[in-house]
Each structure stands twice: as structure tokens, then as C-alpha cells.
Design a protein around this motif. Structure first.
Motif, mmCIF file in Angstrom:
data_model
loop_
_atom_site.group_PDB
_atom_site.id
_atom_site.type_symbol
_atom_site.label_atom_id
_atom_site.label_comp_id
_atom_site.label_asym_id
_atom_site.label_seq_id
_atom_site.Cartn_x
_atom_site.Cartn_y
_atom_site.Cartn_z
ATOM 1 N N GLN A 19 53.348 22.106 122.198
ATOM 2 C CA GLN A 19 53.314 22.779 123.494
ATOM 3 C C GLN A 19 53.155 21.785 124.634
ATOM 4 N N LEU A 20 52.447 20.689 124.405
ATOM 5 C CA LEU A 20 52.357 19.646 125.425
ATOM 6 C C LEU A 20 53.726 19.027 125.689
ATOM 7 N N ARG A 21 54.483 18.770 124.627
ATOM 8 C CA ARG A 21 55.837 18.224 124.802
ATOM 9 C C ARG A 21 56.720 19.230 125.542
ATOM 10 N N GLU A 22 56.572 20.498 125.193
ATOM 11 C CA GLU A 22 57.356 21.539 125.864
ATOM 12 C C GLU A 22 57.003 21.613 127.345
ATOM 13 N N LEU A 23 55.740 21.414 127.661
ATOM 14 C CA LEU A 23 55.310 21.418 129.059
ATOM 15 C C LEU A 23 55.940 20.270 129.833
ATOM 16 N N ALA A 53 46.061 15.619 119.219
ATOM 17 C CA ALA A 53 47.292 16.218 119.729
ATOM 18 C C ALA A 53 47.759 15.530 121.012
ATOM 19 N N LEU A 54 46.821 15.222 121.894
ATOM 20 C CA LEU A 54 47.171 14.503 123.123
ATOM 21 C C LEU A 54 47.754 13.129 122.786
ATOM 22 N N LEU A 55 47.132 12.431 121.845
ATOM 23 C CA LEU A 55 47.628 11.119 121.442
ATOM 24 C C LEU A 55 48.980 11.236 120.739
ATOM 25 N N ASP A 56 49.175 12.310 119.977
ATOM 26 C CA ASP A 56 50.484 12.539 119.342
ATOM 27 C C ASP A 56 51.573 12.694 120.396
ATOM 28 N N ALA A 57 51.283 13.482 121.421
ATOM 29 C CA ALA A 57 52.280 13.723 122.459
ATOM 30 C C ALA A 57 52.565 12.467 123.272
ATOM 31 N N VAL A 229 55.050 21.389 140.466
ATOM 32 C CA VAL A 229 54.008 21.374 139.446
ATOM 33 C C VAL A 229 54.569 22.070 138.203
ATOM 34 N N LEU A 230 54.550 21.381 137.074
ATOM 35 C CA LEU A 230 54.993 21.983 135.819
ATOM 36 C C LEU A 230 53.883 22.868 135.278
ATOM 37 N N ARG A 231 54.228 24.085 134.906
ATOM 38 C CA ARG A 231 53.240 25.029 134.407
ATOM 39 C C ARG A 231 53.663 25.562 133.053
ATOM 40 N N GLY A 232 52.703 25.806 132.199
ATOM 41 C CA GLY A 232 52.986 26.352 130.880
ATOM 42 C C GLY A 232 51.711 26.804 130.214
ATOM 43 N N THR A 233 51.801 27.083 128.927
ATOM 44 C CA THR A 233 50.658 27.552 128.154
ATOM 45 C C THR A 233 50.466 26.648 126.946
ATOM 46 N N VAL A 234 49.233 26.280 126.709
ATOM 47 C CA VAL A 234 48.856 25.528 125.510
ATOM 48 C C VAL A 234 47.765 26.335 124.829
ATOM 49 N N GLY A 235 48.064 26.851 123.639
ATOM 50 C CA GLY A 235 47.161 27.809 123.045
ATOM 51 C C GLY A 235 47.057 29.007 123.975
ATOM 52 N N ALA A 236 45.828 29.377 124.307
ATOM 53 C CA ALA A 236 45.622 30.468 125.266
ATOM 54 C C ALA A 236 45.394 29.953 126.679
ATOM 55 N N ALA A 237 45.458 28.642 126.855
ATOM 56 C CA ALA A 237 45.097 28.045 128.146
ATOM 57 C C ALA A 237 46.307 27.869 129.043
ATOM 58 N N GLU A 238 46.099 28.071 130.329
ATOM 59 C CA GLU A 238 47.112 27.729 131.312
ATOM 60 C C GLU A 238 47.054 26.219 131.552
ATOM 61 N N ALA A 239 48.207 25.590 131.584
ATOM 62 C CA ALA A 239 48.280 24.149 131.755
ATOM 63 C C ALA A 239 49.152 23.811 132.946
ATOM 64 N N ARG A 240 48.781 22.743 133.652
ATOM 65 C CA ARG A 240 49.535 22.258 134.804
ATOM 66 C C ARG A 240 49.698 20.753 134.679
ATOM 67 N N LEU A 241 50.861 20.255 135.079
ATOM 68 C CA LEU A 241 51.183 18.838 134.954
ATOM 69 C C LEU A 241 51.874 18.380 136.224
ATOM 70 N N PHE A 242 51.359 17.292 136.838
ATOM 71 C CA PHE A 242 51.925 16.832 138.106
ATOM 72 C C PHE A 242 51.566 15.371 138.332
ATOM 73 N N PRO A 243 52.336 14.666 139.164
ATOM 74 C CA PRO A 243 52.026 13.257 139.463
ATOM 75 C C PRO A 243 50.738 13.129 140.263
#
Length: 270
Positions: A19-23, A53-57, A229-243
């Protein structure tokens, strides 16, 4: 009463990494992560699975960075959750252990940062209140040279993360946890405050830029409205990714307009 069964969802290391990769997390990048383990669901393996998982991604060329703050090494006169009796203050100041990046546990930032802090090979910056821990090829460059009188400014890991093109991942955490916004506070007119802490020669008081996460949720809302801002879901959590650099630049403009005037900001007692 019996303990109720977990509500889930059941989350695994492989599922989190996928899911991190998908995000949009990319192998080889530098990622500053603010996280809430409980928001993910029932994680098989807990915080260790999340870090793996973070290190895998990120892959072997990526660098994982987390805040490992120690706000409990502070003046007991300012404590409110809970407060302590005033007659204890001097004893607490005299006996509080000095910050040691190797053994002082993080405080108030969650179990994932504490897991990273104790991970084999992790490096940690030297500031007694606002340290960061990092794993990966850029860990030393990010954590070294954290000035003792610069909590989250130009001589902190935040400025190095900005220069290295890092991105921020909010993993079940809100914008109120986004430390990147604090770097902007050092770049606009901000009040100074006296900050107490234990030092090698006893209790010490330094003058620092005042920092506050008040209204960071509003700042984050506007940032997300105006910037990608990239938004998605990881497990049940809302996730955001940005510079990170985008967040800092936006916060500089936003805080200059929305922060109170210096004379309106309460200065805590020393």
C-alpha cells in the motif's frame, strides 16, 4: 468483563509495503514519517512490522527518518499532563537525567519512532528536546550537527531533509504532527522564549525561537487544498505523502499571514 476481540482490519508487513508503494513511496528516497500505529488496524508484528514495511518500500538505498523528541526533559513548571507540585520543581530540575542519544527514550511521538530509534544501525541527532533518528545511507548526513540551541531550524535535520529533497509521510497522523511546518517558524519573525533543560553542568536555560503546532491542522488543510498531496489508505489509516520543501515554503507564507503578532503570543515562565 472479557477483553473484546480486535476489530481489525488485520494488517501485515507485506500489505503495508504494497500500500505504501501504491501511495507513491519510491525506492531510494528519503522519507520523514509521522505515524500512529493504532490507526492502522491490528498489525501482525506491531511496530516492528511497520518499520520493516517502510524499509521494504524504501529499499536498501532509501533512508527512513522519524522524530524522536524528548519533551519530557523540560522545565516541570510548564508540565500540565499532568502537572507536578511546585515544591517538587527544584528537585526534579536537579535530578533529571541529561539527554543521551543512545539511551534516552523518545516521548510523545508513538511506538514506531521508538522502534526506529532502537533499530540496529540507527543514528540519532543530538538535540535534547527535538532529536530525529534515521536509518539508511543518508542517516549520518541528516542527523549530524544538530545544534543544541536550534530545535527545528536551519541547524536541525529538517533543513538537511529539505536540501536533500525528502518527502513527508503522514501515516495515520494529522498535520498537527507535521514537524516540517516548524522550520517555517524559523524563517519568519517569531518570538523568542527561554527553554530550560538538564545539562552536563546542571540545569540550563537557553533562548530559542518559539514553536507551536497550534493551527497546524488549518495550515495543513489549506496546504492540501492548494498544493499536490498524494492521499491513500494504509491498513485502516489515512495516509498523505508530499515534498517537505513544498510544505515548508507554503507554511512560510501561511504563518506570516495567520500567526498572531508577537505581543499576542503568551511567553511561558522559565
Amino acid at each position: 468483563m472479557p477483553t473484546p476481540p480486535p476489530t481489525g482490519p488485520l494488517v501485515t508487513r507485506d500489505g503495508i509495503a504494497a500500500q505504501l508503494r501504491e501511495l507513491g513511496v519510491r525506492p531510494g528516497e528519503i522519507l520523514l514519517v509521522h505515524s500512529s500505529l493504532s490507526s492502522l488496524g491490528w498489525v501482525s508484528g506491531g511496530s516492528v512490522a511497520v518499520v520493516r514495511a517502510l524499509l521494504d518500500a524504501l529499499g536498501p538505498d532509501g533512508t527512513l527518518v522519524v522524530p524522536t523528541q524528548t519533551g519530557d526533559l523540560s522545565d516541570p513548571a510548564l508540565w500540565s499532563r499532568p502537572p507536578v507540585p511546585e515544591e517538587w520543581w527544584e528537585t526534579i530540575r536537579a535530578t533529571m537525567p541529561v539527554y543521551d542519544p543512545r539511551i534516552t527514550p523518545s516521548h510523545g511521538v508513538g511506538v514506531v519512532p521508538e522502534t526506529v530509534r532502537t533499530w540496529p544501525g540507527a543514528l540519532r541527532s543530538a538535540h535534547p528536546h527535538t532529536s530525529f533518528a534515521a536509518l539508511g545511507p543518508h542517516a549520518a548526513r541528516i542527523t549530524e550537527g544538530h545544534a543544541p540551541d536550534c530545535r527545528l531550524g536551519e541547524s536541525s535535520p529538517l533543513a538537511r531533509l529539505e536540501a536533500l529533497g525528502a518527502r513527508v509521510l503522514l501515516l495515520g497522523a494529522g498535520y498537527d504532527a507535521c514537524t516540517s511546518f516548524h522550520l517555517a517558524e524559523y524563517r519568519i519573525p517569531s518570538p523568542l522564549v527561554a527553554v530550560g533543560r538538564p545539562g552536563p553542568d546542571g540545569w540550563e536555560v537557553l533562548t530559542e525561537v518559539s514553536i507551536s503546532s497550534e493551527r497546524f491542522d488549518e495550515l495543513g488543510h489549506d496546504f492540501e487544498r492548494d498544493r499536490p498531496v498524494l492521499r491513500g489508505t494504509v491498513g485502516a489509516a489515512e495516509a498523505r505523502l508530499f515534498p517537505l520543501a513544498d510544505a515548508v515554503a507554503y507554511a512560510e507564507r501561511w504563518l506570516a499571514v495567520h500567526r498572531p503578532r508577537e505581543e499576542d503570543i503568551p511567553h511561558p515562565p522559565v
